[in-house]
Design an enzyme around this catalytic site. Structure first.
Site, PDB file in Angstrom:
ATOM      1  CG  ASN A 136      -1.717   1.257   1.376  1.00 53.39           C
ATOM      2  OD1 ASN A 136      -1.782   2.059   0.446  1.00 53.39           O
ATOM      3  ND2 ASN A 136      -2.346   1.447   2.521  1.00 53.39           N
ATOM      4  CE  LYS A 151       0.120   3.134   4.777  1.00 53.24           C
ATOM      5  NZ  LYS A 151       0.254   3.191   6.201  1.00 53.24           N
ATOM      6  CG  HIS A 156      -5.560   2.004   5.155  1.00 48.19           C
ATOM      7  ND1 HIS A 156      -5.039   2.969   5.987  1.00 48.19           N
ATOM      8  CD2 HIS A 156      -4.627   1.041   5.043  1.00 48.19           C
ATOM      9  CE1 HIS A 156      -3.816   2.603   6.356  1.00 48.19           C
ATOM     10  NE2 HIS A 156      -3.541   1.435   5.798  1.00 48.19           N
ATOM     11  CD  GLU A 194      -2.509   5.503   6.700  1.00 48.83           C
ATOM     12  OE1 GLU A 194      -2.527   5.565   5.453  1.00 48.83           O
ATOM     13  OE2 GLU A 194      -1.622   4.891   7.337  1.00 48.83           O
ATOM     14  CD  GLU A 213      -3.172  -2.491   7.218  1.00 46.91           C
ATOM     15  OE1 GLU A 213      -2.066  -2.736   6.719  1.00 46.91           O
ATOM     16  OE2 GLU A 213      -3.793  -1.451   6.991  1.00 46.91           O
ATOM     17  N   GLY A 240       2.934   2.078  10.755  1.00 49.48           N
ATOM     18  CA  GLY A 240       3.933   3.139  10.641  1.00 49.48           C
ATOM     19  C   GLY A 240       4.673   3.442  11.921  1.00 49.48           C
TER      20      GLY A 240
END
Ligand code: 13P
Length: 251
Positions: A9, A11, A95, A97, A167, A173
């Protein structure tokens, strides 16, 4: 037998030129992955989708998000027919985010997943708890809610191509990857929920772990009975570490 899957991914990273460079450099890797029965893919930004598909048609290319409406007054959004016109057949949904920064709810994810399935596309549905929820021991309750609402109103036939990614938000991160025991415990629970809801098709649904997956820790996850692959952010950006991830999955 579920095929292993390694998805990067990206991003909001990589210009079109950078995405092309990666896709060309990954051509041999796709051959290698195919030979070893691993599916290999990336999720570039919308602008890079067709470039990556053209430069390396053997990669699975996923959008990072999609709008559930076919067309209309939704400024800034991209629809399923627009993706299909490019030849894109996969999209991430939910996701963390997107949930955190753009307030995507489980209900919104459900609308996207239903629209993708109706269009014959593959949704890669992301679930996972925040640090606060993890510390409160609420992981399974959170994941259950995300899964049940996100997959509401679907049948076993609908979900046969679905992919789920666990996740934990606290591991994304941060360099704090979940232990293989935690990851297996939650992924096993997700499979149980899928079985409760959809029956034996649950054994065919691929479940990925994501969150600070690196070449030096990826193998432990793939060794777990309910983890079929990885969804990787940072370590998927350089073709060298993407290659290392793949080789460590295969060997
Ligand atoms: P990192 O691998 O950079 O932790 O990101 C994980 C992720 O969010 C993949 O979707």
């Amino acid at each position: 037998m579920r095929r292993k899957l390694l998805m990067g991914n990206w991003k909001m990273n990589k210009t079109i030129a950078e995405a092309k460079e990666f896709a060309l450099a990954s051509k041999q890797l796709s051959e290698y992955a195919k030979k070893h029965n691993v599916d290999l893919g990336v999720a570039p930004v919308y602008l890079g989708l067709s470039t990556v598909l053209e430069a390396n048609p053997n990669l699975i290319v996923a959008a990072q998000n999609v709008n559930e409406h076919e067309k209309g007054a939704y400024t800034g959004e991209i629809s399923i027919p627009m993706l299909q016109e490019l030849g894109v057949t996969w999209s991430l949904v939910g996701h963390s985010e997107r949930r955190t920064y753009y307030n995507e709810s489980d209900e919104a994810c459900n609308a996207k997943i239903k629209a993708l399935i109706a269009a014959g596309m593959v949704p890669l549905y992301c679930v996972g708890e925040t640090l606060e929820q993890f510390e409160a021991g609420a992981t399974k309750a959170v994941v259950k809610e995300q899964l049940y609402v996100g997959l509401n109103d679907l049948t076993a036939g609908d979900v046969k191509n679905l992919v789920v990614a666990y996740e934990p938000v606290w591991s994304i991160g941060t360099g704090k990857n979940a232990s293989k025991e935690i990851a297996q415990d939650v992924c096993g629970y997700i499979r149980k929920l899928l079985r409760d809801k959809f029956g034996d098709i649950a054994d065919e649904i691929r479940i990925l772990y994501g969150g600070s997956v690196k070449p030096n820790n990826v193998k432990q996850y793939l060794g777990q009975p309910d983890i079929d692959g990885a969804l990787v952010g940072g370590a998927s950006l350089a073709v060298e570490s993407y290659e290392e991830l793949l080789k460590n999955i295969v060997e």
